[in-house]
Enzyme design. Sequence first.
Site, mmCIF file in Angstrom:
data_model
loop_
_atom_site.group_PDB
_atom_site.id
_atom_site.type_symbol
_atom_site.label_atom_id
_atom_site.label_comp_id
_atom_site.label_asym_id
_atom_site.label_seq_id
_atom_site.Cartn_x
_atom_site.Cartn_y
_atom_site.Cartn_z
ATOM 1 C CG HIS A 378 -36.650 49.507 83.845
ATOM 2 N ND1 HIS A 378 -37.034 48.909 82.678
ATOM 3 C CD2 HIS A 378 -36.430 50.801 83.543
ATOM 4 C CE1 HIS A 378 -37.025 49.798 81.695
ATOM 5 N NE2 HIS A 378 -36.664 50.967 82.202
ATOM 6 C CE LYS A 575 -34.184 34.276 83.283
ATOM 7 N NZ LYS A 575 -35.325 35.109 83.018
ATOM 8 N NE ARG A 576 -29.713 41.712 85.460
ATOM 9 C CZ ARG A 576 -30.328 42.608 86.215
ATOM 10 N NH1 ARG A 576 -29.640 43.548 86.816
ATOM 11 N NH2 ARG A 576 -31.629 42.567 86.370
ATOM 12 C CE LYS A 581 -32.679 38.668 86.546
ATOM 13 N NZ LYS A 581 -33.727 39.061 85.580
ATOM 14 C CB THR A 683 -36.941 41.543 77.335
ATOM 15 O OG1 THR A 683 -35.685 41.604 78.024
ATOM 16 C CG2 THR A 683 -37.733 42.800 77.619
ATOM 17 C CE LYS A 687 -34.455 40.056 74.017
ATOM 18 N NZ LYS A 687 -33.411 40.495 74.967
HETATM 19 C C1 26V Z 1 -31.114 45.509 90.472
HETATM 20 C C2 26V Z 1 -31.043 44.985 91.730
HETATM 21 C C3 26V Z 1 -29.947 45.365 92.589
HETATM 22 C C4 26V Z 1 -30.070 44.921 94.015
HETATM 23 C C5 26V Z 1 -30.674 43.568 94.162
HETATM 24 C C6 26V Z 1 -31.984 43.456 93.502
HETATM 25 C C7 26V Z 1 -32.024 44.069 92.159
HETATM 26 C C8 26V Z 1 -33.008 43.738 91.311
HETATM 27 C C9 26V Z 1 -33.076 44.263 90.040
HETATM 28 C C10 26V Z 1 -32.114 45.158 89.620
HETATM 29 C C11 26V Z 1 -32.181 45.674 88.232
HETATM 30 C C12 26V Z 1 -32.932 46.914 88.096
HETATM 31 C C13 26V Z 1 -33.185 47.392 86.720
HETATM 32 C C14 26V Z 1 -33.400 46.330 85.672
HETATM 33 O O1 26V Z 1 -32.478 45.926 84.996
HETATM 34 N N1 26V Z 1 -34.622 45.894 85.486
HETATM 35 C C15 26V Z 1 -35.010 44.967 84.437
HETATM 36 O O2 26V Z 1 -35.580 45.740 83.384
HETATM 37 C C16 26V Z 1 -36.030 44.943 82.301
HETATM 38 C C17 26V Z 1 -36.519 45.892 81.225
HETATM 39 O O3 26V Z 1 -37.643 46.567 81.654
HETATM 40 C C18 26V Z 1 -37.111 43.990 82.762
HETATM 41 O O4 26V Z 1 -37.497 43.185 81.675
HETATM 42 C C19 26V Z 1 -36.600 43.118 83.903
HETATM 43 O O5 26V Z 1 -37.644 42.326 84.411
HETATM 44 C C20 26V Z 1 -36.009 43.985 84.998
HETATM 45 O O6 26V Z 1 -35.360 43.195 85.987
#
Ligand code: 26V
Length: 838
Positions: A378, A575-576, A581, A683, A687
């Site tokens: 992801h 969003k987060r 982002k 996602t 929406k």
């Molecule tokens: C975590 C971290 C932690 C360190 C800093 C950078 C970073 C970047 C992303 C994440 C999240 C990782 C997992 C996640 O939530 N991915 C999300 O998954 C969604 C469902 O597939 C997708 O729509 C999003 O684009 C994606 O960020």
Amino acid sequence: MTASALHAIKARFKSVTTMNDKPQSEMQAQLQAQFKAALQRELSQSTQAPSRETLMRAAASACRELLSQRWAATQAADAQRGEQAPVRRVHYLSMEFLMGRALGNAIAALGLDETLREAFAAQGQALPDVLEREHDAALGNGGLGRLAACFLDSFAELGLPSFGYGLRYEYGMFAQAIQDGRQVEAPDDWLALGNAWEVPRPELRYPVGFGGRVVAEADGSRHWQPAEQLLAQAVDFIVPAHHSERVSTLRQWQASAAKPIDFNAFCRGDYAAAAQHRVAAQAINWVLYPDDSTDAGRELRLKQEALLVSASLQDLIARHLREFGTLHNLGKRNAIHLNDTHPALAPAELMRLLLDQHGLQWDEAWAITRDAVSYTNHTLMPEALEKWPLQMIEALLPRHLEIIFEINQRFMDELRQRFPGDEALMSRVSLIEEDGGYGSGGERRVRMAHLAIVASHRVNGVAALHSELMVQTIFADYARIWPERFHNVTNGVTPRRWLQQCNPQLAAVLDRHIGQGWRQDLSELAKLKGLAKDAAVVQQFLGVKRANKERLAALIRRELGVAVNPDSLFDVQIKRIHEYKRQLLNILHVIARYQAIVANPQANWTPRTVVIAGKAASAYFMAKLIIQLAHDVGRVVNSDPRVGDKLKLVFLPNYGVSLAETIIPAADLSEQISTAGTEASGTGNMKFAMNGALTIGTWDGANIEMAEAMGVENMFVFGLRTDAVARIKALGYDPRLHVEENKQLQAVIDAIATGQFSAGDTARYRPLVDKLLGSDPYMLMADFADYVATQARVDALYQDQAAWGERAVLNVAGMGWFSADRTIAEYVERVWSVKSLG
Ligand code: 26V
């Protein structure tokens, strides 16, 4: 995947269920009776009028009773599927399920909205007010967790034999409050008033061990003797289908101590010591960790992952043995899906159970494991790929570490044969990172993504671009070794929650013009295409949007005391909070616009209300600073009499599923502005578009496929694309050049740096400014000019409401592909079918 293939999949699953629909009148009578009984239980002897909370709980427990009959029937039907069933039972392992509220969804699924509306009215309460009393189940951080929740809905809808497996966190994603413009976190005590949806399953409990040592038996086999034994007990959460009587299950594990209190310590009067191990066991269920938390607690997180995996696999094996009496066909009958690397211990644990507890030989156990396991990635962010210190795994899970070593050894042997002499390749793909380099303290670590890939027969990304980049960058070596293993399955969202329930007025307009079938087959939205020039349809779209905006404006006034104009353009980014982002780019645009308005207040401005919401991980300094800047800028802009309603910036606190359900239907413009190549899919973007917002977005993630589906001329696309991002970075990117050549950008940066939004405090935003002018890793400076120019195009179109409305209709019309039902049908075809095993 065509619409007819989707139909075929639905039909195939349905044929294995044997349930008959009950007449609706019987259901209504049942709900009424159950509700009355539940209300009496809740009220006990009290003669007072029931509160909204009480009504909500009574309704939830009534629905739960109705659904548990369907649940039992679903389980019975699935248990009889036998050897020839076309699909494997899916076990979706995820550390996060961001379910939100359940009551509104349950009554929609049961078709009992009106029955309940009447029952509440008899108690003097309105349905929406009662539904609002339910606490969100916020057991997830963001997109990954909400995707898992959408998938459960589609599992039920498609009739897929399946289990979601997760942890029952006592405190979900933290509650966000804002004090003096800064985020403060508090525990999210979502279970404080109980949870009527849970079905505790005391008979379903499995032992889970930690620590101890591995002993070698005389026959050469090895066994683990854990130092600490816990029990994992199942707590089920039922997820109803909307167009059949199927019910899918989210099974969440609750840890407890296997041993009673320490009696000697108790007799000594040392109660803390007597209960110490119980508290330690329960701590596993306390909190959901933010995905990027870096501080202590990592060991607890590893225990959480191990407990989820172990209990889920023991449950799977027990069920499989009940149904088939043998383990030899386990991989052919079961899919074990890893939602990111968080449950990536699963293959090691499955091997341990098959080898040590069930006496299988390595080769057979490994073949079963590879058949069963699949993995979705992801994110491409290297810093987000989990790596566990070898020492920590050794201390907590010594037998698992042995097995990981053995898997790695065999993998390396295979590589030596296929790529003789390529030592560099071997060290790059090894499951063990020998020296993690800077920041790792030189310790050896297990690369969980590598374990997940090696042990899977399928690996997929979540949008076309992401899946491409995945095999070109982070997993390039693996794609060379096993090209057939890598696939794409583009994400989707459930139209039941994200259109039907959150936007009932738009749903009614759709029903009127294209019928009700879109709820089950979202591709029917394409029928709207021919209606986009129909002035009456456009007017209805605009009317619904206007009503939803009024509702949001009321919420903004209530929450923040800010009056916003419902006729202004609602420009939304929720969003987060993450640097990639680029909420900061959004704020820079707000500042630029503010300065331009002040310089020329008489110009023909398109009034705008910019809405931002989102949580920053508690340890993420930059993200928190961005939240603070949003508040500082908002305060200055919103109180400047020269600006009036030409521009407002509001930050809505405590973002979550329910807040999203109110905000999204009210958005005119959806901000999807990540640096190209960084947002795996997104996602939220789907929406918004489904609810008639236009998107301003980069050529990133699922934005690309959305643009292709609706026509790129119907989206506001801007910014560098991934190839340009890579080229410029390779040449040496210098953000200062962009600032030097752009007066507007200079003025914006100066305003922040000189403390114009921080009462002269020039230190506050120095870290942000320094980063923008220094490395600017997400290239805000490079994309600023195009972003601002594109926002001007947005303004111009919004002034022509008929043209805007036509585009909104075309956006909805183009979203048929982005249903989670289609996504799950693709997973079935490419990942979970017996066929995919070759
Ligand atoms: C975590 C971290 C932690 C360190 C800093 C950078 C970073 C970047 C992303 C994440 C999240 C990782 C997992 C996640 O939530 N991915 C999300 O998954 C969604 C469902 O597939 C997708 O729509 C999003 O684009 C994606 O960020």
